[in-house]
Design a protein around this motif. Structure first.
Motif, short mmCIF file in Angstrom:
data_model
loop_
_atom_site.label_atom_id
_atom_site.label_comp_id
_atom_site.label_asym_id
_atom_site.label_seq_id
_atom_site.Cartn_x
_atom_site.Cartn_y
_atom_site.Cartn_z
N ARG A 102 7.42 2.02 4.17
CA ARG A 102 8.79 1.51 4.30
C ARG A 102 9.19 0.65 3.10
O ARG A 102 10.27 0.04 3.11
CB ARG A 102 8.92 0.71 5.59
CG ARG A 102 9.00 1.59 6.84
CD ARG A 102 9.13 0.73 8.09
NE ARG A 102 9.33 1.54 9.27
CZ ARG A 102 10.51 1.81 9.82
NH1 ARG A 102 11.61 1.34 9.25
NH2 ARG A 102 10.59 2.55 10.91
N GLY A 103 8.32 0.58 2.09
CA GLY A 103 8.68 -0.10 0.85
C GLY A 103 8.12 -1.49 0.67
O GLY A 103 8.49 -2.19 -0.28
N MET A 104 7.22 -1.93 1.57
CA MET A 104 6.66 -3.27 1.46
C MET A 104 5.47 -3.30 0.52
O MET A 104 4.76 -2.30 0.37
CB MET A 104 6.23 -3.78 2.84
CG MET A 104 7.36 -3.87 3.85
SD MET A 104 6.78 -4.51 5.45
CE MET A 104 8.24 -4.21 6.46
N SER A 105 5.23 -4.46 -0.09
CA SER A 105 4.04 -4.63 -0.91
C SER A 105 2.82 -4.64 0.00
O SER A 105 2.93 -4.87 1.21
CB SER A 105 4.12 -5.96 -1.67
OG SER A 105 4.00 -7.05 -0.76
N PRO A 106 1.60 -4.41 -0.54
CA PRO A 106 0.41 -4.40 0.31
C PRO A 106 0.23 -5.68 1.13
O PRO A 106 -0.10 -5.62 2.32
CB PRO A 106 -0.73 -4.20 -0.69
CG PRO A 106 -0.11 -3.40 -1.79
CD PRO A 106 1.30 -3.95 -1.91
N LYS A 107 0.46 -6.84 0.51
CA LYS A 107 0.29 -8.09 1.24
C LYS A 107 1.34 -8.23 2.34
O LYS A 107 1.04 -8.62 3.47
CB LYS A 107 0.38 -9.28 0.28
CG LYS A 107 -0.86 -9.48 -0.59
CD LYS A 107 -0.76 -10.76 -1.40
CE LYS A 107 -2.02 -10.99 -2.23
NZ LYS A 107 -1.93 -12.24 -3.04
N ALA A 108 2.58 -7.92 1.99
CA ALA A 108 3.66 -8.02 2.99
C ALA A 108 3.45 -7.00 4.11
O ALA A 108 3.72 -7.28 5.28
CB ALA A 108 5.01 -7.79 2.32
#
Length: 301
Positions: A102-108
């Motif tokens: 969905r476009g989130m960074s790995p941490k997010a």
């Protein structure tokens, strides 16, 4: 702006018309029930809303955009009826991947996966693989993925089908708790459950839109009681209720269940009904002010 708008929407599969000229205009708010028999077109409508398939005719808008628009990516979530989990990865790994997609960074994405697992009360199971889960827990994980990104619209196809009462209750509580921030469209054959969750009802049959009702509006402008008895001679009960002052019509909705239409002036009819039961020794199971969803959809004159 409408949440969901369908104009002259039709979908064919070869010679079969799965949806026939559907007109819908649904606003955000309380959960919406999507009801109909098998083959009515409910799953087809969900697939169209999600952009999995395209209309044969007509148009659809979600939040003013076309299904599949990239701007809708974090605005809509879904639970397919037969959602499956990958057996080789933990719950946290799978939901983290879905969040990254969905476009989130790995941490997010990891934080989001932890958040939605907490939402469905499965934080302690985040390192489990699907084989360690019950069917009800698996359904809750599938619902968790629908919450990724905090979408404005979530489509749930049979969210409690085939699961035990405890897990079904948890799922109903989750929907109720999140209904202030998200609009749910829930497809189910369980009318009692939908009545507890939803106010608005969309009823499909053979691909056509047969009814749209708001239970709150129906019961606020109409005067009905629903009486359900444990055992009784239904014809005798119907005749006795019909003789009460203020009663206009008594329908036998199903065995030992009566829908009573009455005049607005009959303000003490509930007391009269209870006294009638006491007089005849009828043990009642339910006295409902209004009509059930089943009786609203399928009432006969």
């Amino acid at each position: 702006m409408s949440l969901i708008k369908c104009h002259q929407l039709s979908r064919r599969y070869g010679s079969k018309l799965a949806l026939d000229n559907i007109e819908l205009d649904l606003a955000a708010g309380r959960p919406i029930a999507l009801v109909g028999p098998n083959g009515a077109g409910k799953t087809t409508l969900f697939s169209l809303l999600l952009g999995y398939i395209h209309p044969s005719a007509g148009s659809i808008e979600i939040l003013g955009m076309l299904p599949g628009d990239k701007e809708l990516r974090n605005q809509i979530g879904a639970l397919p009826q037969d959602a499956q989990l990958d057996p080789d990865f933990s719950l946290l790994q799978q939901l983290t991947l879905f969040a990254e997609l969905r476009g989130m960074s790995p941490k997010a994405a990891k934080r989001e996966a932890e958040r939605v697992l907490s939402l469905v009360q499965l934080s302690d199971a985040q390192q489990y693989k699907p084989s360690a889960l019950s069917h009800g827990m698996s359904k809750r994980v599938a619902i968790a993925q629908a919450f990724i990104g905090s979408p404005k619209l979530i489509l749930l196809d049979e969210p409690t089908a085939g699961i035990d009462p405890a897990n079904a209750r948890i799922i109903r509580e989750i929907i109720s708790q999140q209904a202030n921030d998200t609009t749910f469209v829930v497809s189910s054959h369980n009318l009692d459950e939908l009545e507890r969750l939803c106010d608005r009802v969309v009823y499909l049959e053979q691909g056509q839109l047969k009814q749209q009702v708001s239970l709150g509006e129906v019961n606020s402008i109409s005067h009905y009681y629903t009486l359900q008895l444990q055992q009784a001679d239904d014809a005798r009960v119907q005749q006795a209720i019909a003789s009460l002052e203020g009663v206009q019509k008594v329908n036998i909705a199903s065995q030992h269940t009566f829908v009573i239409e009455y005049l607005p002036s009959a303000t003490a009819l509930d007391i009269a009904l209870l006294n009638l039961c006491k007089q005849h020794g009828w043990h009642y199971r339910l006295l409902l002010n209004g009509r059930s969803l089943e009786n609203t959809l399928f009432a006969t004159s």
